[in-house]
Write a protein that holds these residues in place. Structure first.
Motif, PDB file in Angstrom:
ATOM      1  N   VAL A  67       0.849  -1.200   0.000  1.00  0.00           N
ATOM      2  CA  VAL A  67       0.000   0.000   0.000  1.00  0.00           C
ATOM      3  C   VAL A  67       0.880   1.244   0.000  1.00  0.00           C
ATOM      4  O   VAL A  67       0.691   2.171  -0.796  1.00  0.00           O
ATOM      5  CB  VAL A  67      -0.954  -0.013   1.211  1.00  0.00           C
TER       6      VAL A  67
ATOM      7  N   TYR B 155       2.625   1.755  -3.350  1.00  0.00           N
ATOM      8  CA  TYR B 155       1.742   2.273  -4.398  1.00  0.00           C
ATOM      9  C   TYR B 155       1.568   3.776  -4.239  1.00  0.00           C
ATOM     10  O   TYR B 155       1.617   4.519  -5.222  1.00  0.00           O
ATOM     11  CB  TYR B 155       0.381   1.579  -4.346  1.00  0.00           C
ATOM     12  N   ILE B 156       1.397   4.205  -3.005  1.00  0.00           N
ATOM     13  CA  ILE B 156       1.204   5.639  -2.779  1.00  0.00           C
ATOM     14  C   ILE B 156       2.485   6.395  -3.125  1.00  0.00           C
ATOM     15  O   ILE B 156       2.459   7.407  -3.820  1.00  0.00           O
ATOM     16  CB  ILE B 156       0.779   5.902  -1.326  1.00  0.00           C
TER      17      ILE B 156
ATOM     18  N   VAL C   8       1.072  12.937  -4.343  1.00  0.00           N
ATOM     19  CA  VAL C   8       0.146  11.931  -3.831  1.00  0.00           C
ATOM     20  C   VAL C   8       0.396  11.701  -2.345  1.00  0.00           C
ATOM     21  O   VAL C   8      -0.544  11.602  -1.550  1.00  0.00           O
ATOM     22  CB  VAL C   8       0.294  10.634  -4.644  1.00  0.00           C
TER      23      VAL C   8
ATOM     24  N   ILE D 282      -2.254  12.099   0.712  1.00  0.00           N
ATOM     25  CA  ILE D 282      -2.553  11.080   1.718  1.00  0.00           C
ATOM     26  C   ILE D 282      -2.351  11.658   3.113  1.00  0.00           C
ATOM     27  O   ILE D 282      -3.171  11.480   4.011  1.00  0.00           O
ATOM     28  CB  ILE D 282      -1.661   9.842   1.486  1.00  0.00           C
TER      29      ILE D 282
ATOM     30  N   PHE E 274      -4.408   2.820  10.689  1.00  0.00           N
ATOM     31  CA  PHE E 274      -3.745   2.509   9.427  1.00  0.00           C
ATOM     32  C   PHE E 274      -3.402   3.813   8.696  1.00  0.00           C
ATOM     33  O   PHE E 274      -2.304   3.980   8.158  1.00  0.00           O
ATOM     34  CB  PHE E 274      -4.686   1.648   8.586  1.00  0.00           C
TER      35      PHE E 274
ATOM     36  N   ALA F  84      -7.176  -0.587   3.747  1.00  0.00           N
ATOM     37  CA  ALA F  84      -6.122  -0.632   2.729  1.00  0.00           C
ATOM     38  C   ALA F  84      -6.693  -0.264   1.370  1.00  0.00           C
ATOM     39  O   ALA F  84      -6.091   0.508   0.617  1.00  0.00           O
ATOM     40  CB  ALA F  84      -5.499  -2.016   2.677  1.00  0.00           C
TER      41      ALA F  84
ATOM     42  N   PHE G   2      -9.298   1.571   0.786  1.00  0.00           N
ATOM     43  CA  PHE G   2      -9.618   2.997   0.766  1.00  0.00           C
ATOM     44  C   PHE G   2      -8.356   3.819   0.500  1.00  0.00           C
ATOM     45  O   PHE G   2      -8.367   4.779  -0.266  1.00  0.00           O
ATOM     46  CB  PHE G   2     -10.249   3.397   2.100  1.00  0.00           C
ATOM     47  N   LEU G   3      -7.242   3.415   1.138  1.00  0.00           N
ATOM     48  CA  LEU G   3      -5.985   4.143   0.929  1.00  0.00           C
ATOM     49  C   LEU G   3      -5.517   4.012  -0.518  1.00  0.00           C
ATOM     50  O   LEU G   3      -5.065   4.988  -1.119  1.00  0.00           O
ATOM     51  CB  LEU G   3      -4.907   3.614   1.870  1.00  0.00           C
ATOM     52  N   LEU G   4      -5.615   2.804  -1.060  1.00  0.00           N
ATOM     53  CA  LEU G   4      -5.202   2.608  -2.449  1.00  0.00           C
ATOM     54  C   LEU G   4      -6.073   3.446  -3.374  1.00  0.00           C
ATOM     55  O   LEU G   4      -5.586   4.060  -4.317  1.00  0.00           O
ATOM     56  CB  LEU G   4      -5.307   1.130  -2.837  1.00  0.00           C
TER      57      LEU G   4
ATOM     58  N   THR H  39      -7.705   6.227  -2.604  1.00  0.00           N
ATOM     59  CA  THR H  39      -7.338   7.638  -2.463  1.00  0.00           C
ATOM     60  C   THR H  39      -6.035   7.914  -3.193  1.00  0.00           C
ATOM     61  O   THR H  39      -5.914   8.920  -3.891  1.00  0.00           O
ATOM     62  CB  THR H  39      -7.185   7.998  -0.973  1.00  0.00           C
ATOM     63  N   GLY H  40      -5.068   6.998  -3.037  1.00  0.00           N
ATOM     64  CA  GLY H  40      -3.790   7.172  -3.726  1.00  0.00           C
ATOM     65  C   GLY H  40      -3.980   7.206  -5.228  1.00  0.00           C
ATOM     66  O   GLY H  40      -3.298   7.948  -5.936  1.00  0.00           O
ATOM     67  N   HIS H  41      -4.931   6.420  -5.705  1.00  0.00           N
ATOM     68  CA  HIS H  41      -5.191   6.396  -7.149  1.00  0.00           C
ATOM     69  C   HIS H  41      -5.867   7.695  -7.596  1.00  0.00           C
ATOM     70  O   HIS H  41      -5.459   8.305  -8.582  1.00  0.00           O
ATOM     71  CB  HIS H  41      -6.069   5.199  -7.485  1.00  0.00           C
TER      72      HIS H  41
ATOM     73  N   LEU I  43      -5.726  10.532  -6.229  1.00  0.00           N
ATOM     74  CA  LEU I  43      -4.838  11.677  -6.086  1.00  0.00           C
ATOM     75  C   LEU I  43      -3.911  11.822  -7.276  1.00  0.00           C
ATOM     76  O   LEU I  43      -3.453  12.911  -7.582  1.00  0.00           O
ATOM     77  CB  LEU I  43      -4.004  11.536  -4.816  1.00  0.00           C
ATOM     78  N   ARG I  44      -3.598  10.720  -7.940  1.00  0.00           N
ATOM     79  CA  ARG I  44      -2.652  10.872  -9.048  1.00  0.00           C
ATOM     80  C   ARG I  44      -3.357  11.133 -10.372  1.00  0.00           C
ATOM     81  O   ARG I  44      -2.706  11.368 -11.369  1.00  0.00           O
ATOM     82  CB  ARG I  44      -1.714   9.677  -9.134  1.00  0.00           C
TER      83      ARG I  44
ATOM     84  N   LEU J 242      -9.081  15.628  -7.817  1.00  0.00           N
ATOM     85  CA  LEU J 242      -9.788  15.759  -6.539  1.00  0.00           C
ATOM     86  C   LEU J 242      -9.964  17.206  -6.094  1.00  0.00           C
ATOM     87  O   LEU J 242     -10.520  17.454  -5.034  1.00  0.00           O
ATOM     88  CB  LEU J 242      -9.054  14.982  -5.438  1.00  0.00           C
TER      89      LEU J 242
END
Lengths: 370, 506
Positions: free
Chosen positions: A133, A136-137, A144, A148, A278, B436, B438-440, B442-444, B446-447, B456
């Motif tokens: 995770v 990826y970020i 990005v 986050i 998390f 996890a 949700f984070l992925l 958001t990370g997606h 954001l880019r 966003l």
């Protein structure tokens, strides 16, 4: 100024607030109460606040150092002060410290998951989940990561109102008598306070990526103040809820606090705390990984993507043998010590050296002019 | 695929065509049976005239009534190209020396007039008939609103431009034409408001459209995919709509619209994530009601994505989270179900997807029957057969309902898709997996970028002063300025008069 990277890569100064605050908040926030009471007990709140205040001084020193370095980060600063070889060596020591920092975020959190939610999930599978995770970020770049961090500031701060429930059961006499400890005990508490607030040192790497650097100083200080205030509130509530003997035998006071919250549709509020944490740890991990990549890129010249895999792999390898919960305590003590050496030993030293160098250089140029 | 704004490449296509002679062009055209060639007059006249065209593409009435009759009437006075131009009573008459251009225009419904076959100058007259085979009106059936105009775009680009010009009567509304598609030669229009829209957006859109190398443009959504900033994403990066009012709103707030001939859908950009949850009806009802429904719509997105995964996570791992009173009905309804929650959930979700897909493919009248048969009969039967629990049936039906509240079809699809990875993550790691995911996500998000603008915005990068028309729809007195993140050249839209009642006036 020449201390900035390309304009398109920079982020707005106010985002330094979320970046630094997001890095400082971490898994230690779940445990720190039972650590800081070693020494000054209930009075450790004052030690904690004192460490938080002194960090503002350290931030000011960092800004002084960075504004006089050639490229605005610690890598160029090391090269400038120590030459290429010794400088790179010092940068690598910092790299090692970052690895340790990431491990210290992940391993205690995995311990929480093991004890509270999934007792039988192996360590390696959870580490892979977290590292993937984070990777990826991080592979999306600093923008990005900043995003986050931004969400990670908002979401945990929403948990602060939930502290109202334990406050209903507060025993205000727990705090009395005030100031019944000696200086040594206060110092011991202060020593244990630092791990909760570690993360400011990433300013040394982030600085060239901030758009308006003069304005950003304000936001860095706001970040440190914010990160001092939130643990202080949590510690204050836990001290009013637990008495000192209870705290000594509680490993995760913050989680225990949340256990008394009940809703008609929700029996165990602590699960929400655990899963939302998390967000808290991932922001610190991401900034850590990003910093490590930056160091590998600028010193050895490895490209971003391979260095992300290298760093992620190293963290994974370091974490694998840490099966024993006692290792977490050891890890914390190592990190506390290195944090003190870095922030309160090394940075003032660099500062002194820098000002001496500048003084001599000034004198020399004055001499030449004459 | 991430893209940079690379400059348009020079196409070598045109170079090759330049070598064709007019004889070759006509020989190729003669192979088709709808290609007509004739001389309007026979006899001894100063010039020999030959007219050629594709019969199926042109307006026969125009040719017979104006072109042929005028030539026959004035044949004695025609000595050259100039005379010919003067007598033809039609508006678009071009003279060219290029055989390749003749070929391009013939196939677009022009008539070729040759004088003395050997001459190398050609007259091209536009007599094409664009309305043929197109519907002339479109009720906005796919983006329906109870209040507000019901006219939608059609497949004919000239009619679409007419619809737009009717509502925005200013000369600043600019239509820029780009031809796309090596085989279809589709007319594509970039539409923007000169003096308001940021040049950078127009420039980016123009550059990307010019750089396209593809044979046929079937629909504007095809263009959407080719010019989008990131192709590996389930999220639509441009808003596509058939509603005229929506496009007008987008253009007037400083966005760029792209029309494509043959497509009733118009794409607008740069779009942001929140744009997809705005319904034009929000603006036609009082702002309190508009804001309420907008919030409901955004909440339904979260519900639709997270409800089923939460059910799976809680029933697989975290049953301790539920209080006893709530746990009891859950256990009762699940007591005869032989599957783990994840199989149960995926089974039901796929059933709903099947119903939706079958309903969309069938004619409307049969589709309704299918909805009743599928929804009620299958739903009841599965619960009776103990294949799923009652409660999950309710949750899945509600999430399906919630996902249909999104006004833009493409986004509704994306939201329905997002559920599946979340269900799998929930089955693997419970609540941790959902976090996890949700984070992925958001990370997606954001880019992602749309025409170079972060997707966003205004949530991140956080921009204050852009929230009057985002999560809520504020009163018109507060929506006086355009969104700053679109970087419009003029910020204020209008200035309402300040004549507020004071409490002392009473």
């Amino acid at each position: 100024m020449g201390k900035q990277v390309k304009e398109s890569l920079t982020v707005s100064p106010y985002l330094l607030w979320t970046l630094i605050h997001g890095t400082q908040m971490g898994s230690t926030l779940l445990i720190f109460q039972s650590r800081i009471i070693n020494g000054a007990e209930m009075d450790s709140l004052f030690s904690f606040a004192a460490v938080g205040l002194s960090l503002h001084l350290i931030i000011a020193m960092m800004f002084y150092l960075l504004s006089h370095s050639t490229e605005g980060d610690i890598i160029s600063l090391h090269n400038q002060l120590f030459g290429k070889w010794v400088g790179s060596l010092m940068t690598f020591v910092f790299y090692g410290y970052i690895l340790l920092f990431i491990v210290n975020e992940l391993r205690p959190y995995i311990e929480v998951i093991h004890v509270w939610v999934f007792p039988y999930t192996p360590l390696w599978s959870l580490s892979i989940l977290f590292l993937l995770v984070a990777s990826y970020i991080v592979s999306g770049g600093l923008r990005v990561i900043t995003g986050i961090c931004f969400f990670c500031v908002i979401i945990p701060s929403l948990l602060i109102p939930s502290l109202y429930f334990p406050l209903k059961q507060a025993h205000w006499t727990n705090f009395l008598p005030l100031f019944n400890h000696n200086a040594h005990q206060f110092a011991e508490s202060a020593y244990h306070s630092l791990t909760t607030m570690l993360g400011v040192e990433f300013l040394l790497l982030l600085y060239p990526f901030i758009k308006n650097q003069e304005k950003s100083k304000k936001w860095a200080h706001i970040a440190v103040a914010h990160s001092t205030l939130i643990p202080l509130i949590i510690a204050f509530v836990s001290f009013s809820y637990f008495n000192i003997q209870e705290l000594q035998h509680t490993i995760w006071p913050t989680l225990i606090l949340s256990k008394i919250i009940r809703f008609p549709f929700l029996e165990r509020f602590d699960y929400i705390y655990i899963f939302i944490w998390f967000f808290v740890i991932i922001s610190a991990c991401c900034v850590g990984l990003w910093g490590a990549i930056r160091i590998l890129k600028k010193t050895i010249g490895i490209k971003s993507r391979p260095s992300l895999w290298i760093t992620g792999g190293l963290v994974f390898v370091i974490m694998l043998p840490m099966k024993n919960p006692m290792m977490i305590e050891k890890l914390d003590s190592v990190l506390t010590l290195s944090g003190w050496i870095l922030l309160y030993g090394y940075i003032p030293l660099l500062c002194a050296w820098m000002s001496l160098r500048r003084w001599f250089a000034n004198k020399k140029s004055m001499h030449n002019e004459n | 695929m991430q893209r940079n704004n690379e400059p348009a490449k020079d196409s070598t296509k045109q170079m090759k065509e330049a070598h064709k002679t007019i004889a070759e062009v006509l020989r190729l055209a003669c192979k088709s049976s709808d290609f007509h060639q004739f001389s309007p007059v026979e006899g001894d006249f100063p010039v020999r005239i030959q007219i050629s065209y594709f019969q199926t593409l042109v307006d026969n009435l125009k040719i017979n009534r104006y072109l042929v009759s005028e030539i026959q009437k004035n044949i004695k006075h025609i000595n050259g190209i100039e005379d010919m131009k003067n007598i033809i009573p039609l508006e678009e008459i071009n003279v060219t020396y290029d055989a390749a251009e003749v070929e391009r225009k013939l196939i677009k419904g022009y008539v070729l007039i040759q004088l003395n076959e050997t001459d190398d100058a050609f007259i091209l007259v536009n007599v094409n008939i664009t309305e043929r085979g197109h519907r002339l009106s479109n009720d906005t059936e796919n983006e329906f609103s109870v209040v507000g105009p019901k006219v939608g775009f059609v497949e004919n680009i000239d009619l679409n431009i007419h619809l737009l010009r009717q509502q925005m009567a200013v000369p600043e509304l600019v239509f820029e034409e780009v031809t796309v598609g090596s085989m279809s030669n589709t007319k594509v229009m970039i539409v923007y408001l000169d003096g308001v829209t940021n040049d950078q957006h127009v420039q980016t859109a123009r550059q990307r459209l010019q750089a396209i190398d593809v044979d046929i443009i079937y629909d504007s959504s095809f263009l959407d995919q080719i010019i989008s900033d990131n192709t590996n994403t389930p999220f639509p990066l441009f808003l596509s709509t058939e509603r005229v009012d929506r496009v007008i709103y987008a253009i007037s707030s400083g966005q760029v619209a792209v029309f494509s001939d043959g497509s009733p859908y118009v794409i607008t950009g740069p779009s942001t994530f929140l744009d997809f949850f705005i319904s034009p009806e929000d603006y036609y009802v009082p702002w309190i009601i508009g804001s309420f429904f907008r919030i409901i719509r955004i909440m339904s997105v979260f519900f639709s994505v997270f409800a089923t995964p939460l059910y799976v996570a809680i029933l697989t791992y975290h049953f301790a989270v539920l209080p006893e009173a709530l746990l009891e009905p859950l256990i009762m309804s699940r007591s005869h179900v032989p599957f783990p929650p994840v199989i149960e959930a995926i089974f039901l979700e796929i059933t709903i997807e099947l119903l939706r897909e079958a309903g969309a493919r069938l004619p409307t009248k049969i589709g309704q029957t299918l909805g009743i048969v599928g929804g009620i009969v299958i739903g009841q039967a599965t619960v009776h057969a103990a294949l799923t629990s009652n409660i999950l049936l309710i949750i899945v039906a509600l999430t399906a309902l919630a996902s249909f509240t999104t006004p833009i079809f493409k986004m509704a699809n994306t939201i329905r898709l997002l559920r599946f990875p979340f269900i799998l993550l929930a089955a693997l790691w419970g609540g941790l997996g959902i976090t996890a995911g949700f984070l992925l996500l958001t990370g997606h998000l954001l880019r992602l970028k749309s025409l170079g603008t972060p997707y966003l915005v205004p949530i991140f990068p956080f921009r204050t002063g852009n929230f009057s028309d985002s999560i809520i729809r504020a009163s018109y007195a507060f929506m006086t300025s355009r969104s700053k993140y679109l970087k419009p050249k003029v910020l204020t839209k209008y200035q309402p008069k300040e004549d507020k009642e004071d409490i002392n006036d009473e």
